[in-house]
Design an enzyme around this catalytic site. Structure first.
Site, PDB file in Angstrom:
ATOM      1  N   CYS A   1       0.804  -1.225   0.000  1.00 62.77           N
ATOM      2  CA  CYS A   1       0.000   0.000   0.000  1.00 62.77           C
ATOM      3  C   CYS A   1       0.835   1.272   0.000  1.00 62.77           C
ATOM      4  O   CYS A   1       0.327   2.351  -0.284  1.00 62.77           O
ATOM      5  CB  CYS A   1      -0.947  -0.003   1.197  1.00 62.77           C
TER       6      CYS A   1
ATOM      7  N   HIS B   1      -3.304   7.105   2.742  1.00 63.72           N
ATOM      8  CA  HIS B   1      -3.719   5.835   2.154  1.00 63.72           C
ATOM      9  C   HIS B   1      -5.141   5.537   2.601  1.00 63.72           C
ATOM     10  O   HIS B   1      -5.478   5.641   3.792  1.00 63.72           O
ATOM     11  CB  HIS B   1      -2.769   4.728   2.613  1.00 63.72           C
TER      12      HIS B   1
ATOM     13  N   ASN C   1     -10.171  -0.164  -0.344  1.00 59.00           N
ATOM     14  CA  ASN C   1      -8.716  -0.112  -0.307  1.00 59.00           C
ATOM     15  C   ASN C   1      -8.171  -0.666  -1.623  1.00 59.00           C
ATOM     16  O   ASN C   1      -8.235  -1.861  -1.879  1.00 59.00           O
ATOM     17  CB  ASN C   1      -8.212  -0.944   0.875  1.00 59.00           C
TER      18      ASN C   1
END
Length: 327
Positions: free
Chosen positions: A113, A254, A284
């Site tokens: 990520c 994020h 996500n």
């Protein structure tokens, strides 16, 4: 040394939208349960015949158009992904062929990520050395291919998509990259990983049904480490260039979970209206979350030239980092 400037952004999300109610038909969950714990309302899921590079193509084309250059102008392409088309060749070279950027050096990186933050630092360093004029940096994922769709603890979290930024070499006096902090801690490997499919444990006919073939996460432990390290990296990145939280115009974190985003904002001490959030629409998307958010913010008209931006991310490895930019 040269400087760098972001001159174009782009994104792409697959047409197929899967809502929380859609997932509730497949696993034991509900819209309210997912929203309460994650803030996610829907996610985009790629078609079976779409690979990660296919998601990159429209994102790249949108960014190039926004920058006012063509694929033939590119000197460098970096794709950050944990869901490549193939083990090799790297996804950036496949994207190169698809968009016709035949002058560009191409490679991919895997920092989960945090991939886009890492890729921006690598690309910026290469561009600032003076050997590259234009670089295309992309975060892209087809996480639907990595998720166990019978595991309600993970399948509700993730989506597919791609985000892109074009950076240009400029004179040092016009440099917009103010600071970048990258960090890692490999001692927590098994808190967030995919156990099967690599050289340590290759995929075989015998482990085809093993849950280890899919993304596995110990959510509570990841949550605590993510909040602490993301907040600390923002503070450190600002302190090193004598900036304070009050100097930030936009924090783009994020987009993993709205509770993580909120907790990071609280620890940093930034007003919630300065924290960009779109996790409710995409879920996500790992390395793609920050560039997708950047493009949305830029195209909304709310992001202005001269404003201070901070990217911050945390991902498997563990990896984390923060980037301070004067947009």
């Amino acid at each position: 040394m040269k400087g760098i400037k972001i001159i174009g952004t782009g994104k792409y999300a697959p047409e197929n939208i899967v809502t929380n109610d859609d997932l509730a038909k497949k696993v034991e969950t509900s819209h309210d349960w997912i929203v309460t714990r994650t803030g996610i309302e829907q996610r985009h899921i790629a078609a079976d015949n779409q690979a990660t590079s296919d998601l990159c193509v429209p994102a790249a084309q949108n960014a190039l158009s926004d920058a006012g250059i063509t694929a033939d102008d590119l000197d460098l392409i970096i794709v950050a992904t944990l869901s490549p088309d193939k083990p090799f060749p790297n996804t950036a070279t496949i994207l190169q062929r698809k968009i016709g950027a035949m002058k560009a050096a191409c490679f991919s990186i895997e920092a989960a990520c945090t991939g886009f933050v890492y890729a921006m630092e690598v690309a910026s360093s290469m561009v600032r050395c003076g050997n590259y004029k234009y670089a295309l940096v992309i975060g892209a994922e087809k996480l639907s291919s990595q998720v166990n769709w019978s595991d309600r603890n993970t399948c509700v979290l993730f989506g597919d998509g791609a985000g892109a930024a074009v950076i240009e070499s400029v004179d040092e006096k016009d440099n917009t990259l103010l600071n970048s902090i990258l960090a890692s801690d490999g001692t927590h490997e098994e808190l967030l990983h995919t156990a099967i499919g690599g050289s340590a444990t290759p995929a075989t006919a015998d482990n085809l049904e093993d849950p280890g073939r899919y993304l596995q996460m110990q959510g509570r432990e990841v949550f605590k480490l993510a909040v602490t390290n993301m907040a600390n990296s923002v503070k450190k990145a600002l302190e090193e260039v004598n900036l304070s939280v009050d100097d930030i115009d936009w924090l783009i974190p994020h987009q993993a979970n709205v509770r993580i985003i909120s907790a990071v904002g609280d620890k940093v001490g930034i007003a919630s209206e300065k924290v960009f959030v779109n996790v409710q629409k995409y879920g996500n998307t790992s390395a793609a979350t920050i560039p997708i958010a950047l493009d949305e913010l830029a195209r909304s008209g709310e992001l202005k030239r001269g404003q201070i931006l901070v990217f911050v991310a945390f991902g498997g490895g563990f990896t984390w980092g923060a980037t301070v930019l004067k947009y």
